[in-house]
Design a protein around this motif. Structure first.
Motif, PDB file in Angstrom:
ATOM      1  N   LEU A   1       0.722  -1.346   0.252  1.00  0.00           N
ATOM      2  CA  LEU A   1       0.188  -0.287  -0.080  1.00  0.00           C
ATOM      3  C   LEU A   1       1.002   0.930  -0.095  1.00  0.00           C
ATOM      4  O   LEU A   1       1.829   1.213   0.754  1.00  0.00           O
ATOM      5  CB  LEU A   1      -1.164   0.193   1.540  1.00  0.00           C
TER       6      LEU A   1
ATOM      7  N   ALA B   1      -5.916  -4.921 -13.082  1.00  0.00           N
ATOM      8  CA  ALA B   1      -7.338  -4.544 -12.084  1.00  0.00           C
ATOM      9  C   ALA B   1      -8.165  -5.506 -12.058  1.00  0.00           C
ATOM     10  O   ALA B   1      -9.121  -5.909 -12.715  1.00  0.00           O
ATOM     11  CB  ALA B   1      -7.637  -2.990 -12.106  1.00  0.00           C
TER      12      ALA B   1
ATOM     13  N   THR C   1      -3.429   1.242  -9.166  1.00  0.00           N
ATOM     14  CA  THR C   1      -3.841  -0.480  -8.518  1.00  0.00           C
ATOM     15  C   THR C   1      -4.039  -1.439  -8.897  1.00  0.00           C
ATOM     16  O   THR C   1      -4.940  -1.232  -9.915  1.00  0.00           O
ATOM     17  CB  THR C   1      -4.562   0.240  -7.761  1.00  0.00           C
TER      18      THR C   1
ATOM     19  N   GLN D   1      -0.327  -7.413  -4.924  1.00  0.00           N
ATOM     20  CA  GLN D   1      -0.569  -6.117  -4.960  1.00  0.00           C
ATOM     21  C   GLN D   1      -0.212  -5.473  -4.799  1.00  0.00           C
ATOM     22  O   GLN D   1       0.441  -5.334  -3.791  1.00  0.00           O
ATOM     23  CB  GLN D   1      -1.471  -6.805  -3.631  1.00  0.00           C
TER      24      GLN D   1
ATOM     25  N   THR E   1      -1.117  -1.319  -4.285  1.00  0.00           N
ATOM     26  CA  THR E   1      -2.455  -0.354  -3.657  1.00  0.00           C
ATOM     27  C   THR E   1      -2.616   0.962  -3.610  1.00  0.00           C
ATOM     28  O   THR E   1      -1.800   0.911  -2.845  1.00  0.00           O
ATOM     29  CB  THR E   1      -3.295  -1.013  -3.015  1.00  0.00           C
TER      30      THR E   1
ATOM     31  N   SER F   1      -3.706   4.792  -2.876  1.00  0.00           N
ATOM     32  CA  SER F   1      -4.584   4.959  -2.041  1.00  0.00           C
ATOM     33  C   SER F   1      -3.972   5.996  -0.703  1.00  0.00           C
ATOM     34  O   SER F   1      -2.963   5.512  -0.280  1.00  0.00           O
ATOM     35  CB  SER F   1      -5.068   3.925  -1.850  1.00  0.00           C
TER      36      SER F   1
END
Length: 115
Positions: free
Chosen positions: A11, A40, A90, A110, A112, A114
């Motif tokens: 993240l 995605a 993402t 993954q 991400t 944000s």
């Protein structure tokens, strides 16, 4: 048995950076093209960047100037340096290694983006 393992996802806030790695084990050939793809949720898998055995690179328009693909042939590893990340980046990122006949895929990591 060929195995590709990605790492480095996570993240990150918009504008941040991540460096993905993909290491291939069990290979008995010198990989030609190595590549990163991403997918995605609810979208098709897209090619992000490729690098040939001689080091030539190619990028999707959406990541040009922000992402850099590189490889370490001695370690059978391909990297993806991702800067200025955006929420649209993402996705699950997967690497692919092209063998003499077959292509091999990792399971993905993954990413991400944000706040």
């Amino acid at each position: 048995q060929v195995r590709l393992v990605e790492s480095g996802g996570g993240l990150v806030q918009p504008g941040g950076s991540l460096r993905l790695s993909c290491t291939a084990s069990g290979i008995t050939f010198s990989p030609n093209a190595m590549a990163w793809y991403r997918q995605a949720p609810g979208k098709q898998r897209d090619l992000v960047a490729t690098i040939t055995g001689s080091g030539s690179t190619n990028y999707a328009d959406s990541v040009k100037g922000r992402f850099t693909i590189s490889r370490d042939n001695a370690k059978n590893t391909v990297y993806l340096q991702m800067n200025s990340l955006k929420p649209g980046d993402t996705a699950v990122y997967r690497c692919k290694v092209q063998g003499p006949i077959l292509a091999y895929w990792g399971r993905g990591t993954q990413v991400t983006v944000s706040s």
